[in-house]
Design a protein around this motif. Sequence first.
Motif, mmCIF file in Angstrom:
data_model
loop_
_atom_site.group_PDB
_atom_site.id
_atom_site.type_symbol
_atom_site.label_atom_id
_atom_site.label_comp_id
_atom_site.label_asym_id
_atom_site.label_seq_id
_atom_site.Cartn_x
_atom_site.Cartn_y
_atom_site.Cartn_z
ATOM 1 N N ALA A 118 36.868 41.946 26.338
ATOM 2 C CA ALA A 118 36.310 41.940 24.980
ATOM 3 C C ALA A 118 34.846 41.501 24.985
ATOM 4 O O ALA A 118 34.001 42.097 24.301
ATOM 5 C CB ALA A 118 37.139 41.034 24.073
ATOM 6 N N ILE A 119 34.534 40.474 25.769
ATOM 7 C CA ILE A 119 33.145 40.001 25.850
ATOM 8 C C ILE A 119 32.266 41.060 26.508
ATOM 9 O O ILE A 119 31.145 41.318 26.058
ATOM 10 C CB ILE A 119 33.075 38.662 26.627
ATOM 11 C CG1 ILE A 119 33.727 37.549 25.794
ATOM 12 C CG2 ILE A 119 31.631 38.297 26.969
ATOM 13 C CD1 ILE A 119 33.985 36.270 26.572
ATOM 14 N N ARG A 174 42.850 35.570 30.051
ATOM 15 C CA ARG A 174 41.452 35.437 30.468
ATOM 16 C C ARG A 174 40.822 36.802 30.721
ATOM 17 O O ARG A 174 39.681 37.045 30.334
ATOM 18 C CB ARG A 174 41.346 34.567 31.708
ATOM 19 C CG ARG A 174 39.899 34.402 32.103
ATOM 20 C CD ARG A 174 39.526 33.164 32.803
ATOM 21 N NE ARG A 174 40.004 31.957 32.230
ATOM 22 C CZ ARG A 174 40.016 30.806 32.877
ATOM 23 N NH1 ARG A 174 39.576 30.749 34.115
ATOM 24 N NH2 ARG A 174 40.456 29.717 32.315
ATOM 25 N N VAL A 175 41.554 37.698 31.360
ATOM 26 C CA VAL A 175 41.024 39.038 31.621
ATOM 27 C C VAL A 175 40.779 39.778 30.311
ATOM 28 O O VAL A 175 39.731 40.410 30.129
ATOM 29 C CB VAL A 175 41.963 39.841 32.546
ATOM 30 C CG1 VAL A 175 41.566 41.311 32.593
ATOM 31 C CG2 VAL A 175 41.961 39.253 33.950
ATOM 32 N N ARG A 176 41.713 39.687 29.382
ATOM 33 C CA ARG A 176 41.534 40.365 28.090
ATOM 34 C C ARG A 176 40.312 39.816 27.345
ATOM 35 O O ARG A 176 39.552 40.575 26.749
ATOM 36 C CB ARG A 176 42.788 40.231 27.232
ATOM 37 C CG ARG A 176 43.953 41.069 27.726
ATOM 38 C CD ARG A 176 45.077 41.110 26.694
ATOM 39 N NE ARG A 176 46.271 41.700 27.217
ATOM 40 C CZ ARG A 176 46.495 43.015 27.358
ATOM 41 N NH1 ARG A 176 45.560 43.856 27.035
ATOM 42 N NH2 ARG A 176 47.645 43.450 27.833
ATOM 43 N N TRP A 179 31.422 44.866 34.139
ATOM 44 C CA TRP A 179 32.409 43.812 33.911
ATOM 45 C C TRP A 179 33.587 44.308 33.078
ATOM 46 O O TRP A 179 34.712 43.857 33.259
ATOM 47 C CB TRP A 179 31.754 42.582 33.286
ATOM 48 C CG TRP A 179 30.796 41.960 34.245
ATOM 49 C CD1 TRP A 179 29.442 41.850 34.116
ATOM 50 C CD2 TRP A 179 31.113 41.399 35.527
ATOM 51 N NE1 TRP A 179 28.908 41.262 35.226
ATOM 52 C CE2 TRP A 179 29.909 40.966 36.115
ATOM 53 C CE3 TRP A 179 32.290 41.227 36.236
ATOM 54 C CZ2 TRP A 179 29.848 40.368 37.366
ATOM 55 C CZ3 TRP A 179 32.240 40.626 37.491
ATOM 56 C CH2 TRP A 179 31.035 40.207 38.038
ATOM 57 N N GLU A 180 33.326 45.248 32.194
ATOM 58 C CA GLU A 180 34.430 45.844 31.426
ATOM 59 C C GLU A 180 35.396 46.570 32.367
ATOM 60 O O GLU A 180 36.618 46.377 32.300
ATOM 61 C CB GLU A 180 33.884 46.820 30.388
ATOM 62 C CG GLU A 180 34.954 47.515 29.592
ATOM 63 C CD GLU A 180 34.413 48.583 28.658
ATOM 64 O OE1 GLU A 180 35.242 49.309 28.089
ATOM 65 O OE2 GLU A 180 33.189 48.695 28.496
ATOM 66 N N VAL A 181 34.848 47.384 33.260
ATOM 67 C CA VAL A 181 35.671 48.149 34.196
ATOM 68 C C VAL A 181 36.384 47.203 35.167
ATOM 69 O O VAL A 181 37.557 47.406 35.496
ATOM 70 C CB VAL A 181 34.808 49.186 34.952
ATOM 71 C CG1 VAL A 181 35.585 49.841 36.083
ATOM 72 C CG2 VAL A 181 34.300 50.237 33.985
ATOM 73 N N THR A 182 35.685 46.156 35.589
ATOM 74 C CA THR A 182 36.306 45.171 36.472
ATOM 75 C C THR A 182 37.513 44.534 35.784
ATOM 76 O O THR A 182 38.579 44.385 36.385
ATOM 77 C CB THR A 182 35.279 44.089 36.887
ATOM 78 O OG1 THR A 182 34.203 44.728 37.575
ATOM 79 C CG2 THR A 182 35.917 43.041 37.778
ATOM 80 N N GLY A 183 37.351 44.184 34.529
ATOM 81 C CA GLY A 183 38.466 43.618 33.773
ATOM 82 C C GLY A 183 39.621 44.594 33.635
ATOM 83 O O GLY A 183 40.791 44.214 33.778
ATOM 84 N N ILE A 184 39.295 45.850 33.392
ATOM 85 C CA ILE A 184 40.345 46.867 33.222
ATOM 86 C C ILE A 184 41.171 47.011 34.497
ATOM 87 O O ILE A 184 42.406 47.024 34.455
ATOM 88 C CB ILE A 184 39.741 48.219 32.794
ATOM 89 C CG1 ILE A 184 39.213 48.118 31.356
ATOM 90 C CG2 ILE A 184 40.753 49.356 32.934
ATOM 91 C CD1 ILE A 184 38.333 49.281 30.928
ATOM 92 N N VAL A 185 40.508 47.121 35.650
ATOM 93 C CA VAL A 185 41.281 47.302 36.881
ATOM 94 C C VAL A 185 42.111 46.057 37.184
ATOM 95 O O VAL A 185 43.267 46.173 37.614
ATOM 96 C CB VAL A 185 40.412 47.713 38.096
ATOM 97 C CG1 VAL A 185 39.830 49.101 37.889
ATOM 98 C CG2 VAL A 185 39.345 46.705 38.407
ATOM 99 N N TRP A 186 41.557 44.867 36.946
ATOM 100 C CA TRP A 186 42.347 43.659 37.180
ATOM 101 C C TRP A 186 43.524 43.557 36.228
ATOM 102 O O TRP A 186 44.595 43.094 36.606
ATOM 103 C CB TRP A 186 41.466 42.402 37.108
ATOM 104 C CG TRP A 186 40.773 42.166 38.406
ATOM 105 C CD1 TRP A 186 39.446 42.347 38.678
ATOM 106 C CD2 TRP A 186 41.367 41.750 39.625
ATOM 107 N NE1 TRP A 186 39.196 42.065 39.998
ATOM 108 C CE2 TRP A 186 40.351 41.687 40.606
ATOM 109 C CE3 TRP A 186 42.667 41.420 39.996
ATOM 110 C CZ2 TRP A 186 40.594 41.303 41.919
ATOM 111 C CZ3 TRP A 186 42.904 41.031 41.312
ATOM 112 C CH2 TRP A 186 41.877 40.981 42.256
#
Length: 194
Positions: free
Chosen positions: A19-20, A13-15, A29-36
């Motif tokens: 991508a989205i 889900r994070v990946r 949101w990209e950075v949030t996904g990266i840290v998670w």
Amino acid sequence: MFYAGHQDAAIDRVRRGIAIAIKQDTTFWEVTGIVWLHIIQPFESASEEGLAHFAEAIKTYEMMGAHIGLPYFRAHYALAQAEHGDIAAAYESALRAVRENQQDGLHNWYPEVLRLHALVCDIEGGAAGAARFRQEAAAIATKQGAALWLLRTRIDQLSAGEIDAGLLADAVGQLHHRAAPPEKQAALALLSRL
């Protein structure tokens, strides 16, 4: 999903979210996904390039002024630094995370930030400091009713010989009887060996 023990589904889900976010050009949101992703899957930080990618995400958060999750993210970054053998920098990052949480007054994830700082203290060789931070983490988690953070802290405390098994059993008992996070299974396994 991750905290409920569904790591693979959480990673997927994070990946997808990253991508989205890239497609939509939404940096936050990209950075949030990266840290998670680095939190959920610590081996993302195993290479020098991965650690640098994590550091860049932290810096982006700082520049954007998105401080609500920053102490938690920084505490995990500190563990990644420690894994790379940079213990002094890891300690400074973890301590900074604690201070940021204290200063912002929001105390989001604060017991877990304290617990992670204690892990870095253990790595550094500061057993007394680690015990103190774990004790504070347990007290705040109890006050907040943060059952998962309390359970994680109690596991660490029992493993370090700082508490008796009764406190860990009490922490397990605070979870809903159907809850099955990995920490509950780890705690029950630890208790069964005593």
